[in-house]
Design an enzyme around this catalytic site. Structure first.
Site, mmCIF file in Angstrom:
data_model
loop_
_atom_site.group_PDB
_atom_site.id
_atom_site.type_symbol
_atom_site.label_atom_id
_atom_site.label_comp_id
_atom_site.label_asym_id
_atom_site.label_seq_id
_atom_site.Cartn_x
_atom_site.Cartn_y
_atom_site.Cartn_z
ATOM 1 N N GLU A 186 1.216 -1.321 -0.198
ATOM 2 C CA GLU A 186 0.257 0.130 -0.069
ATOM 3 C C GLU A 186 0.744 0.911 -0.330
ATOM 4 O O GLU A 186 0.824 2.063 0.203
ATOM 5 C CB GLU A 186 -1.144 0.479 1.302
ATOM 6 C CG GLU A 186 -0.133 0.510 2.941
ATOM 7 C CD GLU A 186 -1.306 0.025 3.366
ATOM 8 O OE1 GLU A 186 -2.622 -0.518 3.583
ATOM 9 O OE2 GLU A 186 -0.870 0.388 4.490
ATOM 10 N N HIS A 213 3.762 1.755 -1.872
ATOM 11 C CA HIS A 213 4.127 2.223 -3.552
ATOM 12 C C HIS A 213 2.917 1.435 -4.629
ATOM 13 O O HIS A 213 3.217 1.738 -5.262
ATOM 14 C CB HIS A 213 5.735 1.681 -3.805
ATOM 15 C CG HIS A 213 6.537 2.243 -2.681
ATOM 16 N ND1 HIS A 213 6.559 1.245 -1.874
ATOM 17 C CD2 HIS A 213 7.208 2.959 -2.730
ATOM 18 C CE1 HIS A 213 7.978 2.012 -1.101
ATOM 19 N NE2 HIS A 213 8.408 2.714 -1.194
ATOM 20 N N GLN A 259 2.470 -6.452 4.714
ATOM 21 C CA GLN A 259 3.071 -7.305 5.194
ATOM 22 C C GLN A 259 2.709 -7.962 6.450
ATOM 23 O O GLN A 259 1.176 -9.028 6.977
ATOM 24 C CB GLN A 259 4.457 -8.009 5.135
ATOM 25 C CG GLN A 259 4.391 -9.736 4.831
ATOM 26 C CD GLN A 259 5.870 -9.907 4.197
ATOM 27 O OE1 GLN A 259 6.066 -9.270 3.434
ATOM 28 N NE2 GLN A 259 6.667 -11.236 5.348
ATOM 29 N N CYS A 289 8.795 -3.596 -4.229
ATOM 30 C CA CYS A 289 9.265 -1.604 -4.008
ATOM 31 C C CYS A 289 10.485 -1.921 -3.999
ATOM 32 O O CYS A 289 11.150 -1.170 -3.782
ATOM 33 C CB CYS A 289 7.841 -1.018 -3.160
ATOM 34 S SG CYS A 289 8.281 -2.290 -1.633
#
Ligand code: ZN
Length: 202
Positions: A91, A93, A131, A161
């Site tokens: 969320e 990138h 995560q 990312c």
């Protein structure tokens, strides 16, 4: 309209504002200096909109429904499902992170089908995610809705990312874990869970 790119699974696209995403994607392409009228990009905004509907479909799904049809069993030993593959979107990138979830629980009379565990992982993964939160959400849902004695979830994932931008560390694997109930309070049980969840790799 698209070049053979219409397979969106069973995603209910009516829940998502596709025209708004299309408009936004077009603006991003223009903002980075692209010509949105050139052939290769003409259908891209519509394609990305439908892809986002699929990647974020979990936002419109309550994973608890997969635990409605659990079975009542006398079994009260540890149940472990390793290597559940998942794909999610970071969320921070909006770039994918992917890997495997390993789930263990000790039932208190209620067990769940293994395919349902995989569905729950997917429902939480298909949304803008972290995560750490993904790990916690899976564990808490099982703990609460199965009334389990204990739940352990370990997730190993690589984050694009980190690999394609920023620190550029390809191959780095992030590991997160959540231990609840007896997995938190009993050291021996926790150790057994971690060994089973990781295949004794650590
Ligand atoms: Zn990120």
């Amino acid at each position: 309209m698209h070049d053979n790119d219409n397979d969106n699974g069973n995603v209910d696209e009516s829940k998502v504002d596709l025209p708004a995403i299309e408009k936004a994607v077009k603006q991003i392409l223009q903002a980075v200096g692209e010509d949105t009228q050139r052939e290769g990009l003409r259908d891209t905004p519509a394609r990305v909109a439908r892809m986002y509907a699929e990647l974020f479909a979990g936002l419109h799904e309550d994973p608890a429904r997969y635990l409605d049809v659990d079975f009542t069993e006398k079994y009260d030993e540890m149940v472990v499902l390793r290597d559940i593959p998942f794909y999610s979107m970071c969320e921070h990138h909006l770039l994918p992170f992917m890997g495997h979830a390993h789930v263990a629980y000790i039932p208190r009379g209620k067990v769940v089908g293994l395919s349902k565990l995989a569905r729950i992982v997917e429902a939480f993964a298909r949304r803008p995610q972290l995560q750490e939160r993904l790990t916690l959400q899976i564990a808490e849902m099982l703990m609460t809705n199965l009334d389990a004695k204990g739940v352990g979830v370990i997730i190993e994932a690589t984050h694009t990312c980190m690999t394609i931008r920023g620190v550029k560390k390809p191959g780095a694997v992030m590991v997160t874990s959540t231990m609840l109930g007896i997995f938190r309070s009993n050291f021996a049980t926790r150790t057994e869970a971690v060994n089973l969840l990781t295949g004794g790799n650590r």
